[in-house]
Design a protein around this motif. Sequence first.
Motif, mmCIF file in Angstrom:
data_model
loop_
_atom_site.group_PDB
_atom_site.id
_atom_site.type_symbol
_atom_site.label_atom_id
_atom_site.label_comp_id
_atom_site.label_asym_id
_atom_site.label_seq_id
_atom_site.Cartn_x
_atom_site.Cartn_y
_atom_site.Cartn_z
ATOM 1 N N ASN A 34 0.828 -1.200 0.000
ATOM 2 C CA ASN A 34 0.000 0.000 0.000
ATOM 3 C C ASN A 34 0.868 1.258 0.000
ATOM 4 O O ASN A 34 0.621 2.212 -0.747
ATOM 5 C CB ASN A 34 -0.902 -0.019 1.237
ATOM 6 N N THR A 35 1.900 1.242 0.847
ATOM 7 C CA THR A 35 2.796 2.403 0.927
ATOM 8 C C THR A 35 3.520 2.636 -0.394
ATOM 9 O O THR A 35 3.630 3.767 -0.872
ATOM 10 C CB THR A 35 3.824 2.189 2.050
ATOM 11 N N LEU A 36 4.028 1.560 -0.985
ATOM 12 C CA LEU A 36 4.733 1.693 -2.263
ATOM 13 C C LEU A 36 3.796 2.170 -3.365
ATOM 14 O O LEU A 36 4.191 2.964 -4.230
ATOM 15 C CB LEU A 36 5.366 0.362 -2.646
ATOM 16 N N ALA A 37 2.554 1.659 -3.340
ATOM 17 C CA ALA A 37 1.594 2.085 -4.354
ATOM 18 C C ALA A 37 1.327 3.589 -4.249
ATOM 19 O O ALA A 37 1.259 4.301 -5.248
ATOM 20 C CB ALA A 37 0.297 1.297 -4.216
ATOM 21 N N ILE A 83 12.790 0.509 -13.951
ATOM 22 C CA ILE A 83 11.797 1.056 -13.024
ATOM 23 C C ILE A 83 11.332 -0.024 -12.048
ATOM 24 O O ILE A 83 11.248 0.200 -10.837
ATOM 25 C CB ILE A 83 10.594 1.632 -13.811
ATOM 26 N N ARG A 84 11.034 -1.219 -12.604
ATOM 27 C CA ARG A 84 10.593 -2.304 -11.724
ATOM 28 C C ARG A 84 11.680 -2.665 -10.716
ATOM 29 O O ARG A 84 11.407 -2.909 -9.543
ATOM 30 C CB ARG A 84 10.216 -3.536 -12.561
ATOM 31 N N ARG A 85 12.928 -2.695 -11.179
ATOM 32 C CA ARG A 85 14.029 -3.033 -10.281
ATOM 33 C C ARG A 85 14.166 -1.981 -9.190
ATOM 34 O O ARG A 85 14.419 -2.306 -8.020
ATOM 35 C CB ARG A 85 15.325 -3.145 -11.086
ATOM 36 N N MET A 86 13.989 -0.729 -9.513
ATOM 37 C CA MET A 86 14.105 0.344 -8.525
ATOM 38 C C MET A 86 13.047 0.189 -7.423
ATOM 39 O O MET A 86 13.358 0.297 -6.220
ATOM 40 C CB MET A 86 13.944 1.697 -9.210
ATOM 41 N N ILE A 87 11.805 -0.070 -7.815
ATOM 42 C CA ILE A 87 10.732 -0.221 -6.830
ATOM 43 C C ILE A 87 10.978 -1.456 -5.970
ATOM 44 O O ILE A 87 10.793 -1.432 -4.743
ATOM 45 C CB ILE A 87 9.367 -0.310 -7.538
ATOM 46 N N ARG A 88 11.408 -2.553 -6.589
ATOM 47 C CA ARG A 88 11.654 -3.790 -5.822
ATOM 48 C C ARG A 88 12.784 -3.604 -4.819
ATOM 49 O O ARG A 88 12.695 -4.047 -3.664
ATOM 50 C CB ARG A 88 11.981 -4.941 -6.781
ATOM 51 N N GLY A 131 8.834 -8.355 1.359
ATOM 52 C CA GLY A 131 9.097 -7.090 0.664
ATOM 53 C C GLY A 131 9.077 -7.255 -0.839
ATOM 54 O O GLY A 131 8.552 -6.387 -1.557
ATOM 55 N N ALA A 132 9.631 -8.360 -1.351
ATOM 56 C CA ALA A 132 9.650 -8.577 -2.794
ATOM 57 C C ALA A 132 8.242 -8.763 -3.349
ATOM 58 O O ALA A 132 7.890 -8.198 -4.396
ATOM 59 C CB ALA A 132 10.519 -9.793 -3.117
ATOM 60 N N VAL A 133 7.443 -9.554 -2.639
ATOM 61 C CA VAL A 133 6.067 -9.784 -3.098
ATOM 62 C C VAL A 133 5.251 -8.498 -3.020
ATOM 63 O O VAL A 133 4.451 -8.186 -3.914
ATOM 64 C CB VAL A 133 5.411 -10.895 -2.248
ATOM 65 N N ALA A 134 5.463 -7.724 -1.964
ATOM 66 C CA ALA A 134 4.713 -6.485 -1.799
ATOM 67 C C ALA A 134 5.020 -5.485 -2.905
ATOM 68 O O ALA A 134 4.183 -4.626 -3.230
ATOM 69 C CB ALA A 134 5.022 -5.867 -0.437
ATOM 70 N N ALA A 135 6.207 -5.581 -3.500
ATOM 71 C CA ALA A 135 6.599 -4.616 -4.533
ATOM 72 C C ALA A 135 6.107 -4.997 -5.915
ATOM 73 O O ALA A 135 6.226 -4.204 -6.852
ATOM 74 C CB ALA A 135 8.119 -4.485 -4.550
ATOM 75 N N ALA A 136 5.566 -6.199 -6.080
ATOM 76 C CA ALA A 136 5.234 -6.697 -7.421
ATOM 77 C C ALA A 136 4.231 -5.792 -8.137
ATOM 78 O O ALA A 136 4.487 -5.311 -9.250
ATOM 79 C CB ALA A 136 4.724 -8.127 -7.329
ATOM 80 N N LEU A 137 3.087 -5.537 -7.501
ATOM 81 C CA LEU A 137 2.054 -4.742 -8.166
ATOM 82 C C LEU A 137 2.464 -3.275 -8.334
ATOM 83 O O LEU A 137 2.298 -2.708 -9.425
ATOM 84 C CB LEU A 137 0.744 -4.844 -7.385
ATOM 85 N N PRO A 138 2.988 -2.609 -7.281
ATOM 86 C CA PRO A 138 3.431 -1.222 -7.498
ATOM 87 C C PRO A 138 4.504 -1.109 -8.583
ATOM 88 O O PRO A 138 4.501 -0.155 -9.370
ATOM 89 C CB PRO A 138 3.983 -0.803 -6.129
#
Length: 870
Positions: free
Chosen positions: A760-763, A786-791, A847-854
Amino acid sequence: MLKTALRNVLAHKARLLMTVLAVTLGVAFVSGTLVFADSSTAAHRAAVSKDYADIAVTVTPKDPPPGAPGAAGSAGGAGGAGSAGDEHATVLDDGLARKLAGLPGVAAVRPSADGPATLNSSDGTPLRTGRIWAHRAAAYVPGADGKDSRHPLTEGRAPRDGEEIAVDSGTAATGRLRIGEQITLATDGPAMTKRLVGIVTTRDTRVTAGGTLVLFDKATAQQLFASPGRYTSIDLSAVPGTDTAELARRVTDLLPADRAEATTGTAQAAQQAVLVDTLTRGNEKLSLVFAGVALFIGSFLIVNTFTMLVARRTREIALLRAIGATRRQVVRSLLWEAVLLGLAASVLGFLLGLAIASVLPEILSTTGDPLPRGPLVIGPLPVAAALAVGVGVTVLAAWLPSRKAARIAPVEAMRAAEQPPTATASRVRGAAGALLLALGAGLLLSLAGAKDASEENLRNAMFGCALLVIAVIVLAPLLAVPVIRLGGRLTGRLGIAGHLAHRNALRDPRRTAATASALMVSTALVAGLAVIGHSTGQALDRQAAAGLSADYVISTHTSSAGIDPAAVQRMTATPGVRTATAVTDSTLFIGGGVRQISGVDPAAAPSVMKLDFVSGSLKDLGPGRIALSGTLARANGVRTGDRIDARIGGPGQDRTPYTVVGVYEDNPTARDALGTRTEVQGKSLEPGSVQRVLVRADGGADGGATKDRLRTATGNNPLLQVQDRRELVQEAAGSLGTLLTLTYGLLAIGGVIAALGIMNTLAMSVSDRTREIGVLRAIGMDRAGIRRMIRVESLTVAAFGTLLGLAAGLFGAWTVGALANGALKGYSLALPWDTLLLLCLVSLATGAVAAALPARHASALSPLEAVAEL
């Protein structure tokens, strides 16, 4: 402003969805935990409770009938032959039942012949041994219509003779028992084989909550649990309006005063309530602990979400202020949003919480000791908690940051979207965190000299741990910068994406700390409990190893049963067995207290027990001579060579002067005292009985095969358990293992909540940084970057929370260990490296799973649209 609030709620659907999700999950965690705790407590109460709702008076014999549990001289031992005799038969027979039925005010009479019975599953293993006290057996007593209304048949037919039985549907399903199969079972003596002919249902909560029920025909049940033609009890129901006290007086006048007695159902229920409260008090306290954890994690997620939400809307609030809205109107608008969101999310969260509570018993049950089952109990507290968290916490979470945002001047807010904390605020936070840390750590360190795990010490330990966790949360924003900077070199190796992720995590330490805190709390609790559980297991293992040389222990599930000597002989002759030594356990009344004494063969005991004598030796053991454990000797002020008066066995024995021939280090296998088996057997409550057999196996024997052969030697009697060293340690852990299982399961839900909080926070962060991401895409960063940065940013936050959680959990386990050391001799801190490593991997995976959608959403942004977006 109300219209503005409604439009704001509906205008940003993604933001609305994320906010509702945060509140829903927080409410679900709190309400689900409370409903599960209430349901579990009610199921535990039901598992040890008899329903007296329709019982006005119960007639019971004053002396236990022969063969019943607790009756002196009960014939036969587990694994041997024997049956209940009919001497001293009770007066509870059909004639008395007819007389009772004719009394004024009696509506119905239900005679019973019941007792305990344990079955084997279809694979030959004892069924539900974790709830041996909930194993019921009774007679199928048909009424005028040929059916027993208490046990309606669902399949097959009722048992007609001594070779047939029926069982309840839950027992049949758990044991995979089918109509027509031969079933092995035992009551208080030898194993029997009966044919299953029927399956019934029952309303007895002791059975439906996790016990078993076996039904015999009436004659067989009477022979097993009373005597031929007699009953163990007779229940009477009353005509509506009848005074139960007066009815009990009439029944008493009809009974022989020296042979039977009458008790009202109300009195029985009151007596049972005291017992049930004692047995389930621990479950109720445990539910409060879990509720507190759930409330904290759920509320923290909501507060975190709304704090970030309002902070990110500073420019919007400034615009409202610029066009004429007052501070009060702005705050009120945000509060209306919070109320509307909180109400909707509370309903969704409560429904989700019910779903969580319904599946938790299945998830947390173990094969050997399933949790009691029962319906969901929805009391006022879960509903109130759902509204308090969903609406109250949401409104509070919106009110605090909205007041702060409304105080910012419009021009200043339009110029800067982010307002970093002032130096004064940072100093206040640091001072408050340091004070809480000193209080919590000081309280925990003060327990280092504790000598027992008293309720006061446990309460202080819990309060100290809570202060410690709160202190770490308060200090987390100040710790975020130096801790995350330490990982800068590692993330920097991932290129520009890793460098940007590192800078994003440092950009807003408060956001990073708030996001990591939920994961930190779960990690701290799991790590602390894992260390305490592992250390306790190691201490129990050392105790077993210190006192036991045997490879297997065969023992009875209940103290009222014994092992037949013939079974001991079969065990001695079992292939793969080097030595099989019988032990008789009894009570020892000594020095005003009650202790346990083990009757052994002095010549054979050293081969199966590890006895460390401080003085004296086992070889001098004989009639009138006993050896004492160090603790018992010190308590009574005696040494080797002294004499002391003691009594072995029941009240029929007299105190006898015994000579102390030796004092040995405390040993759980030897118990408190040692005597010769012949003397202890002769004076015990069950003369001639054996309660344990200690088996030493040949060095090259196959452990699994030897264990199976030993069970065969017992006649596959379900009343006997064949345990190796590992199983003995697990049994000794007992309630600790159940506590850890429950805690891990509930905290796993907390981990899920933490993962969704990070997501939620990352989104929200991705949504706030839309233009920034567009610029990055415009200057050449591809979608993978971009995906790597968020992850990497998510992993950095997760690593920060995991590190803080491990530090807090390990420190708490180290300090609280003093209490365990006082309650369990030989306790010392032992780190479960495999569990801690797994915990770190799971936290990082979270943390990795939480970053997938954002990350996917961020990489899908169009560069031109993102740059153009306001």
